[in-house]
Scaffold this motif. Structure first.
Motif, PDB file in Angstrom:
ATOM      1  N   VAL A 313       0.918  -1.243  -0.040  1.00 10.38           N
ATOM      2  CA  VAL A 313       0.013  -0.032   0.147  1.00 10.38           C
ATOM      3  C   VAL A 313       0.918   1.249   0.010  1.00 10.38           C
ATOM      4  N   LEU A 314       2.024   1.327   0.859  1.00 10.28           N
ATOM      5  CA  LEU A 314       2.809   2.766   0.942  1.00 10.28           C
ATOM      6  C   LEU A 314       3.623   2.795  -0.466  1.00 10.28           C
ATOM      7  N   ALA A 315       3.887   1.587  -1.114  1.00  7.68           N
ATOM      8  CA  ALA A 315       4.803   1.802  -2.349  1.00  7.68           C
ATOM      9  C   ALA A 315       3.615   2.617  -3.321  1.00  7.68           C
ATOM     10  N   ARG A 316       2.315   2.184  -3.285  1.00  6.63           N
ATOM     11  CA  ARG A 316       1.372   2.765  -4.318  1.00  6.63           C
ATOM     12  C   ARG A 316       1.184   4.150  -3.766  1.00  6.63           C
ATOM     13  N   ARG A 317       1.222   4.509  -2.489  1.00 16.12           N
ATOM     14  CA  ARG A 317       0.761   5.944  -2.419  1.00 16.12           C
ATOM     15  C   ARG A 317       2.306   6.750  -2.483  1.00 16.12           C
ATOM     16  N   ARG A 318       3.341   6.241  -2.356  1.00 17.45           N
ATOM     17  CA  ARG A 318       4.656   7.019  -2.681  1.00 17.45           C
ATOM     18  C   ARG A 318       4.629   7.495  -4.437  1.00 17.45           C
ATOM     19  N   ALA A 319       4.117   6.202  -5.105  1.00 15.14           N
ATOM     20  CA  ALA A 319       4.183   6.459  -6.513  1.00 15.14           C
ATOM     21  C   ALA A 319       3.249   7.488  -6.967  1.00 15.14           C
ATOM     22  N   ALA A 320       2.204   7.697  -6.233  1.00 17.66           N
ATOM     23  CA  ALA A 320       1.070   8.451  -6.701  1.00 17.66           C
ATOM     24  C   ALA A 320       1.310   9.887  -6.036  1.00 17.66           C
ATOM     25  N   ASP A 321       2.192  10.150  -5.164  1.00 21.37           N
ATOM     26  CA  ASP A 321       2.451  11.403  -4.576  1.00 21.37           C
ATOM     27  C   ASP A 321       2.891  12.321  -5.287  1.00 21.37           C
ATOM     28  N   PRO A 322       2.181  13.704  -5.431  1.00 19.53           N
ATOM     29  CA  PRO A 322       2.155  14.692  -6.303  1.00 19.53           C
ATOM     30  C   PRO A 322       3.644  15.372  -6.219  1.00 19.53           C
TER      31      PRO A 322
END
Length: 350
Positions: A313-322
């Motif tokens: 989950v964290l990796a996906r959120r890091r990738a989607a970080d603006p």
């Protein structure tokens, strides 16, 4: 009346669901006997293929740049073999109110094993971090753990501290370093082919992690470790490990920022410095704990599943970080485009 809608960024993505399904499959249909041998062999082959692909896709210049990043590697080693053991020793205060002595021994052993390699690299790449540095950091941690883990276990757990062999080092070299070097040697002939298919090859990372999860969880089910601890104690252990993982994720992320690392390096430090390797811990535990190894690795097995799910989950959120990643440190490995870029406006600033 209108039905409530789930938030757009619901925390469980399809890959986490796949991990949960894999754990459920291993619990219902664990690999036993010849099937367990096949599962272990498939997991080993998948990891070797993963490192061959990274070696074939990663330019030599990037690999050397990652090798020279000594401050990052020392930070990861300090998190793995200094901060983790310190937190493990502090957890001694939880015995016997929350943890039994055998469970605490397993928790402390968990804090002594090296960082995992393949999943750290995969999550670093998905999060668009510094993949070359993650490869070197994970490999250095594994190599250091061959000596440091048994020595630390002997000193802190009262064992003899000499329970490791050249066979363990040879296994790391054969499974990780040799495929990577072979990929580097063949890169002039395979690099272009892999570049054109890197999105498809990205699933090799995820598939290898699923294989490792199934094989390791099957081994625990087959050994009957889940029947040797009560549910309240198991719940307390999981709660303690959740706090341990949260602390390490916070320290590696914000601590690396205080040390002056850029965003791509912080991602590599967070994923390499907050994980523990089940693959490295299991054979070491079998030597260090003997007949008690199955119960001793229970905390490591639980932490292993927890770290994969949380970091997915964290990796996906890091990738989607603006926020824009650091220039010149974007991953160039085969999983660099596994996660599709979100189309909502918040992602347009990357």
């Amino acid at each position: 009346m209108r039905r409530p809608r789930l938030p757009a960024r619901f925390p469980l993505d399809p890959y986490v669901l796949a991990l949960l399904a894999t754990v459920g499959l291993a619990a219902l249909l664990p690999a036993r006997g010849p099937a367990a041998t096949v599962a272990d062999g498939a997991s080993t082959a998948a990891v070797a293929l993963l490192f061959f692909l990274y070696g074939a896709r990663l330019s030599t210049r990037e690999a050397l740049d990652g090798l020279r990043h000594w401050r990052l590697h020392l930070t990861v080693l300090a998190c793995t073999f200094v901060l983790f053991p310190a937190l493990g020793l502090a957890a001694r205060a939880l015995v016997p109110t929350l943890l039994t002595q055998p469970l605490y021994n397993g928790l402390l052993f968990l804090c002594l094993v090296p960082s995992t390699v393949q999943s750290s690299i995969a999550f670093t790449s998905i999060a668009r971090g510094n993949v070359p540095a993650a490869i070197c950091a994970g490999s250095f941690s594994s190599l250091a753990g061959i000596a440091l883990t048994p020595l630390l276990a002997g000193a802190l757990l009262g064992g003899d501290g000499g329970g490791f062999s050249a066979g363990s080092l040879l296994k790391i070299v054969v499974q990780l370093l040799l495929p990577f070097l072979l990929g580097q040697l063949l890169r002039p002939w395979t690099g272009g082919f892999l570049t054109r298919r890197k999105k498809v090859l990205g699933y090799v990372d995820r598939g290898s992690i699923l294989l490792v999860v199934y094989a390791s969880f099957s081994a625990g089910v087959a050994a009957g470790v889940w029947h040797r601890v009560s549910l309240p104690r198991l719940g307390a252990l999981m709660a303690v490990e959740a706090v341990l993982l949260a602390l390490m994720l916070l320290v590696t992320w914000y601590g690396s920022a205080r040390l002056g690392f850029g965003r791509a390096d912080r991602i590599a430090i967070q994923f390499a410095g907050s994980k523990k390797s089940l693959a490295a811990g299991l054979p070491m535990a079998s030597v260090l704990f003997g007949a008690q190894a199955s119960l001793a690795v229970l905390p490591l097995m639980l932490f292993h599943q927890m770290q994969l799910m949380v970091c997915a989950v964290l990796a996906r959120r890091r990738a989607a970080d603006p926020d824009t990643p650091d220039s010149g440190q974007l991953p160039d490995g085969p999983v660099a485009e596994v996660s599709p870029r979100p189309q909502h406006p918040a992602a347009q600033g990357r």
